[in-house]
Design a protein around this motif. Sequence first.
Motif, PDB file in Angstrom:
ATOM      1  N   LEU A  60      -7.779  12.395   5.353  1.00 26.52           N
ATOM      2  CA  LEU A  60      -6.883  11.388   4.783  1.00 26.52           C
ATOM      3  C   LEU A  60      -7.643  10.552   3.762  1.00 26.52           C
ATOM      4  CD1 LEU A  60      -5.204  10.109   8.078  1.00 26.52           C
ATOM      5  CD2 LEU A  60      -4.290  11.783   6.464  1.00 26.52           C
ATOM      6  N   THR A  61      -6.910   9.975   2.838  1.00 22.93           N
ATOM      7  CA  THR A  61      -7.498   9.067   1.855  1.00 22.93           C
ATOM      8  C   THR A  61      -6.908   7.676   2.073  1.00 22.93           C
ATOM      9  OG1 THR A  61      -5.773   9.400   0.204  1.00 22.93           O
ATOM     10  CG2 THR A  61      -7.635  10.969   0.183  1.00 22.93           C
ATOM     11  N   LEU A  62      -7.430   6.700   1.373  1.00 22.97           N
ATOM     12  CA  LEU A  62      -6.896   5.348   1.488  1.00 22.97           C
ATOM     13  C   LEU A  62      -5.447   5.262   1.028  1.00 22.97           C
ATOM     14  CD1 LEU A  62      -9.918   3.175   0.303  1.00 22.97           C
ATOM     15  CD2 LEU A  62      -9.066   3.481   2.629  1.00 22.97           C
ATOM     16  N   ASP A  63      -5.008   6.226   0.228  1.00 25.58           N
ATOM     17  CA  ASP A  63      -3.634   6.244  -0.272  1.00 25.58           C
ATOM     18  C   ASP A  63      -2.710   7.138   0.543  1.00 25.58           C
ATOM     19  OD1 ASP A  63      -4.357   4.528  -2.340  1.00 25.58           O
ATOM     20  OD2 ASP A  63      -4.885   6.172  -3.675  1.00 25.58           O
ATOM     21  N   SER A  64      -3.214   7.733   1.613  1.00 23.68           N
ATOM     22  CA  SER A  64      -2.374   8.580   2.464  1.00 23.68           C
ATOM     23  C   SER A  64      -1.302   7.723   3.131  1.00 23.68           C
ATOM     24  CB  SER A  64      -3.209   9.256   3.547  1.00 23.68           C
ATOM     25  OG  SER A  64      -4.195  10.081   2.980  1.00 23.68           O
ATOM     26  N   PRO A  65      -0.090   8.251   3.298  1.00 24.65           N
ATOM     27  CA  PRO A  65       0.982   7.471   3.937  1.00 24.65           C
ATOM     28  C   PRO A  65       0.585   6.940   5.313  1.00 24.65           C
ATOM     29  CG  PRO A  65       1.862   9.523   3.050  1.00 24.65           C
ATOM     30  CD  PRO A  65       0.369   9.576   2.895  1.00 24.65           C
ATOM     31  N   GLU A  66      -0.197   7.704   6.052  1.00 21.39           N
ATOM     32  CA  GLU A  66      -0.620   7.280   7.386  1.00 21.39           C
ATOM     33  C   GLU A  66      -1.513   6.042   7.306  1.00 21.39           C
ATOM     34  OE1 GLU A  66       0.206  11.642   7.229  1.00 21.39           O
ATOM     35  OE2 GLU A  66      -1.097  10.337   6.059  1.00 21.39           O
ATOM     36  N   ILE A  67      -2.445   6.053   6.362  1.00 23.48           N
ATOM     37  CA  ILE A  67      -3.360   4.923   6.202  1.00 23.48           C
ATOM     38  C   ILE A  67      -2.612   3.717   5.639  1.00 23.48           C
ATOM     39  CG2 ILE A  67      -5.463   4.099   5.059  1.00 23.48           C
ATOM     40  CD1 ILE A  67      -5.855   6.242   7.331  1.00 23.48           C
ATOM     41  N   LEU A  68      -1.694   3.958   4.713  1.00 23.92           N
ATOM     42  CA  LEU A  68      -0.897   2.858   4.170  1.00 23.92           C
ATOM     43  C   LEU A  68      -0.072   2.181   5.262  1.00 23.92           C
ATOM     44  CD1 LEU A  68       0.244   4.362   0.761  1.00 23.92           C
ATOM     45  CD2 LEU A  68      -1.494   2.597   1.152  1.00 23.92           C
ATOM     46  N   ALA A  69       0.446   2.949   6.210  1.00 24.40           N
ATOM     47  CA  ALA A  69       1.223   2.372   7.316  1.00 24.40           C
ATOM     48  C   ALA A  69       0.341   1.462   8.167  1.00 24.40           C
ATOM     49  CB  ALA A  69       1.829   3.477   8.171  1.00 24.40           C
ATOM     50  N   ILE A  70      -0.892   1.872   8.415  1.00 25.37           N
ATOM     51  CA  ILE A  70      -1.831   1.057   9.193  1.00 25.37           C
ATOM     52  C   ILE A  70      -2.195  -0.206   8.415  1.00 25.37           C
ATOM     53  CG2 ILE A  70      -4.170   0.985  10.165  1.00 25.37           C
ATOM     54  CD1 ILE A  70      -3.790   4.036  10.731  1.00 25.37           C
ATOM     55  N   ARG A  71      -2.482  -0.047   7.135  1.00 27.84           N
ATOM     56  CA  ARG A  71      -2.821  -1.202   6.302  1.00 27.84           C
ATOM     57  C   ARG A  71      -1.669  -2.204   6.257  1.00 27.84           C
ATOM     58  NH1 ARG A  71      -4.891   1.283   0.772  1.00 27.84           N
ATOM     59  NH2 ARG A  71      -4.937  -0.931   0.240  1.00 27.84           N
ATOM     60  N   ASP A  72      -0.447  -1.690   6.090  1.00 26.36           N
ATOM     61  CA  ASP A  72       0.724  -2.567   6.035  1.00 26.36           C
ATOM     62  C   ASP A  72       0.923  -3.318   7.348  1.00 26.36           C
ATOM     63  OD1 ASP A  72       1.183  -1.740   3.435  1.00 26.36           O
ATOM     64  OD2 ASP A  72       2.820  -0.367   3.963  1.00 26.36           O
ATOM     65  N   ALA A  73       0.723  -2.622   8.470  1.00 25.70           N
ATOM     66  CA  ALA A  73       0.874  -3.262   9.783  1.00 25.70           C
ATOM     67  C   ALA A  73      -0.162  -4.371   9.957  1.00 25.70           C
ATOM     68  CB  ALA A  73       0.758  -2.231  10.894  1.00 25.70           C
ATOM     69  N   CYS A  74      -1.386  -4.115   9.540  1.00 26.84           N
ATOM     70  CA  CYS A  74      -2.430  -5.138   9.645  1.00 26.84           C
ATOM     71  C   CYS A  74      -2.091  -6.352   8.788  1.00 26.84           C
ATOM     72  CB  CYS A  74      -3.775  -4.561   9.227  1.00 26.84           C
ATOM     73  SG  CYS A  74      -4.482  -3.426  10.424  1.00 26.84           S
ATOM     74  N   ARG A  75      -1.655  -6.086   7.588  1.00 23.90           N
ATOM     75  CA  ARG A  75      -1.299  -7.183   6.687  1.00 23.90           C
ATOM     76  C   ARG A  75      -0.141  -7.996   7.274  1.00 23.90           C
ATOM     77  NH1 ARG A  75      -0.421  -4.225   2.557  1.00 23.90           N
ATOM     78  NH2 ARG A  75      -2.584  -4.207   1.888  1.00 23.90           N
ATOM     79  N   LYS A  76       0.883  -7.303   7.755  1.00 23.98           N
ATOM     80  CA  LYS A  76       2.070  -7.962   8.308  1.00 23.98           C
ATOM     81  C   LYS A  76       1.724  -8.839   9.510  1.00 23.98           C
ATOM     82  CE  LYS A  76       6.511  -6.921  10.461  1.00 23.98           C
ATOM     83  NZ  LYS A  76       7.436  -5.845  10.875  1.00 23.98           N
ATOM     84  N   HIS A  77       0.843  -8.344  10.364  1.00 23.43           N
ATOM     85  CA  HIS A  77       0.528  -9.041  11.613  1.00 23.43           C
ATOM     86  C   HIS A  77      -0.759  -9.863  11.539  1.00 23.43           C
ATOM     87  CE1 HIS A  77       3.903  -7.175  13.582  1.00 23.43           C
ATOM     88  NE2 HIS A  77       3.496  -6.010  13.095  1.00 23.43           N
ATOM     89  N   LYS A  78      -1.360  -9.888  10.354  1.00 24.08           N
ATOM     90  CA  LYS A  78      -2.565 -10.701  10.133  1.00 24.08           C
ATOM     91  C   LYS A  78      -3.673 -10.386  11.132  1.00 24.08           C
ATOM     92  CE  LYS A  78      -0.161 -14.423   7.848  1.00 24.08           C
ATOM     93  NZ  LYS A  78       1.256 -14.422   7.965  1.00 24.08           N
ATOM     94  N   ILE A  79      -4.034  -9.100  11.178  1.00 24.29           N
ATOM     95  CA  ILE A  79      -5.078  -8.621  12.087  1.00 24.29           C
ATOM     96  C   ILE A  79      -5.889  -7.563  11.358  1.00 24.29           C
ATOM     97  CG2 ILE A  79      -3.512  -6.895  13.074  1.00 24.29           C
ATOM     98  CD1 ILE A  79      -4.910  -7.301  15.774  1.00 24.29           C
ATOM     99  N   TRP A  80      -7.156  -7.471  11.708  1.00 26.25           N
ATOM    100  CA  TRP A  80      -8.037  -6.431  11.182  1.00 26.25           C
ATOM    101  C   TRP A  80      -8.032  -5.261  12.145  1.00 26.25           C
ATOM    102  CZ3 TRP A  80     -10.517  -6.876   6.522  1.00 26.25           C
ATOM    103  CH2 TRP A  80     -10.506  -8.124   5.938  1.00 26.25           C
ATOM    104  N   ALA A  81      -8.259  -4.053  11.630  1.00 25.94           N
ATOM    105  CA  ALA A  81      -8.302  -2.869  12.486  1.00 25.94           C
ATOM    106  C   ALA A  81      -9.440  -1.955  12.072  1.00 25.94           C
ATOM    107  CB  ALA A  81      -6.972  -2.105  12.401  1.00 25.94           C
TER     108      ALA A  81
END
Length: 84
Positions: A60-81
């Motif tokens: 996967l790359t940083l632009d993969s839909p799977e990674i984008l979903a994780i990034r979006d969830a972190c941003r939305k919930h204000k948490i690091w992963a």
Amino acid sequence: MKLAMAQMRMSEDMQENVEKTVQSIQDAAQQGADFIFFPEVQLTQFFPKFEGRDAADKALTLDSPEILAIRDACRKHKIWASPN
């Protein structure tokens, strides 16, 4: 800093594993965690146990839909992963 550790049973379906990951992020944030850690190879089954298996399709790359979903969830919930 409050840390959370996710315990997951991975399925063969990467999208299902992404959904579990996003849910874990939400749950950890709701419990006050600042950072959540995930098990190794969390988006697929543990393919290294299958000798000689080509895992190129799992990259996967940083632009993969799977990674984008994780990034979006972190941003939305204000948490690091720390996904693996």
